[in-house]
Design an enzyme around this catalytic site. Sequence first.
Site, PDB file in Angstrom:
ATOM      1  CG  HIS A   1      -3.235   9.560   3.624  1.00  0.00           C
ATOM      2  ND1 HIS A   1      -2.385   9.433   2.550  1.00  0.00           N
ATOM      3  CD2 HIS A   1      -2.605   8.971   4.663  1.00  0.00           C
ATOM      4  CE1 HIS A   1      -1.299   8.793   2.919  1.00  0.00           C
ATOM      5  NE2 HIS A   1      -1.390   8.492   4.197  1.00  0.00           N
TER       6      HIS A   1
ATOM      7  CG  ASP B   1       0.411   8.991  -0.984  1.00  0.00           C
ATOM      8  OD1 ASP B   1      -0.661   8.685  -0.424  1.00  0.00           O
ATOM      9  OD2 ASP B   1       0.750   8.570  -2.104  1.00  0.00           O
TER      10      ASP B   1
END
Length: 449
Positions: free
Chosen positions: A421, A425
Amino acid sequence: MAQYELLLPKMGESVAEATVIKWVKQPGDSIDLDDTILEIATDKVDSEVPSPVAGKLVKQLFAADEVAQVGDVIAIIETEGGEPSTTEAPVAEKPIAEEIETIPGIAQLPSENTTVATDFSSSERFYSPLVKSIAAQENISLAELDTIKGSGADGRLNKDDLLDYIAKKNGGGSILTKTVAITAPAPPTSQTSENKVTSSAPVVNKTSTTSVSGGDEIIEMDRMRKLIADHMVMSKTTSPHVTSFVEADVTNMVLWRNKVKNSFEKRENEKITFTPIFVEAVAKAIKDFPMINVSVNGTQIIKKNNINIGMAAALPSGNLIVPVIRNADQLNLVGLTKAVNDLAARARNSKLKPDETQGGTFTLTNVGSFGNVMGTPIINQPQVAILAVGAIKKKPAVLETEHGDVIAIRHMMFLSLSYDHRVVDGSLGGMFVRRVADYLESWDLNREI
């Protein structure tokens, strides 16, 4: 009598060094041509080094756990007659135990993620490139490194000395230099009886057992288990993991494969499994979303030009190794099938070369081989994503037709994508795994191969 200098053999273009694991021959032992003299380990594969001459071992120049560079003289062998010679040993192409880097659920030393640049030329002490890499990754200065006591010859600092120091200093996981995968043997399922990609359910190799009162046992972790533990912790602490799931209707894909597998095997002398189909879909999706094919170096994102897909292959020992299909996007389905089958077969027979387990940019693992419908795999550092494919199951599903909705029996499977992450995304991760599913769902029943 002449003395023959045995050199550390070449093990591939990208392999510059190896660690001495064990000396099979000791000083004074007689040696026949092609006798195994020692066992060495690269980052990916353990190998035997055979003797190109007959004679007697006079001297070992590297101790166990020390790192030698390709071309270093590692032993002296006394031979009959002739002048002293230095000849490179044959390439070590006889792996005896597969250890990886790079496997689903287990990380490797992030060679592109060095955080400290240290000038080692000012030190009078010798440090191998492996020790330097670990020190840089752990932010250990040269001054601090010089204070660490070494157990090697003449006080040389080897990787285990440094790792022990880091563990005591940090009270926990340190970055290791090798990656190993161990998995429980896969039970047969309808999906995987012909599919050689497996997942990474770990088991412990019990090498040292001590009984204690009450019938409990204390089992000391072996070398592989320790490496796995440290690498898994490193990956989890390096990358904030997120996992996205998609369920795919792969009925057309299953029916197509059932239709063509016999004729394909007769024509190509190869079995076509689901694995090359999965690899093809992943390669296509990577071309659509190239920012999933990256690695991280500090605050830099390194966008990979090549699409090199690692596939997890099960071994008879229950261990796991991840050979890499290089430039997978440039191969058609026949080429992918042959590459998958070749790498899987040589992995099972301990014939992989170190180069063939390096350079992966994305990893595919099959949790369905254990009958699991989905999983949350751990990212294979320094990559940023790993895809798990689940078991293919027949299920009732709602189909939309021109005459209305109907319920039909369909072949369904889950895809699970774990991603970093820091740079991926939810939108990118979700769209990527959805695109892989789209390619599988839209399979052409009339496709020619």
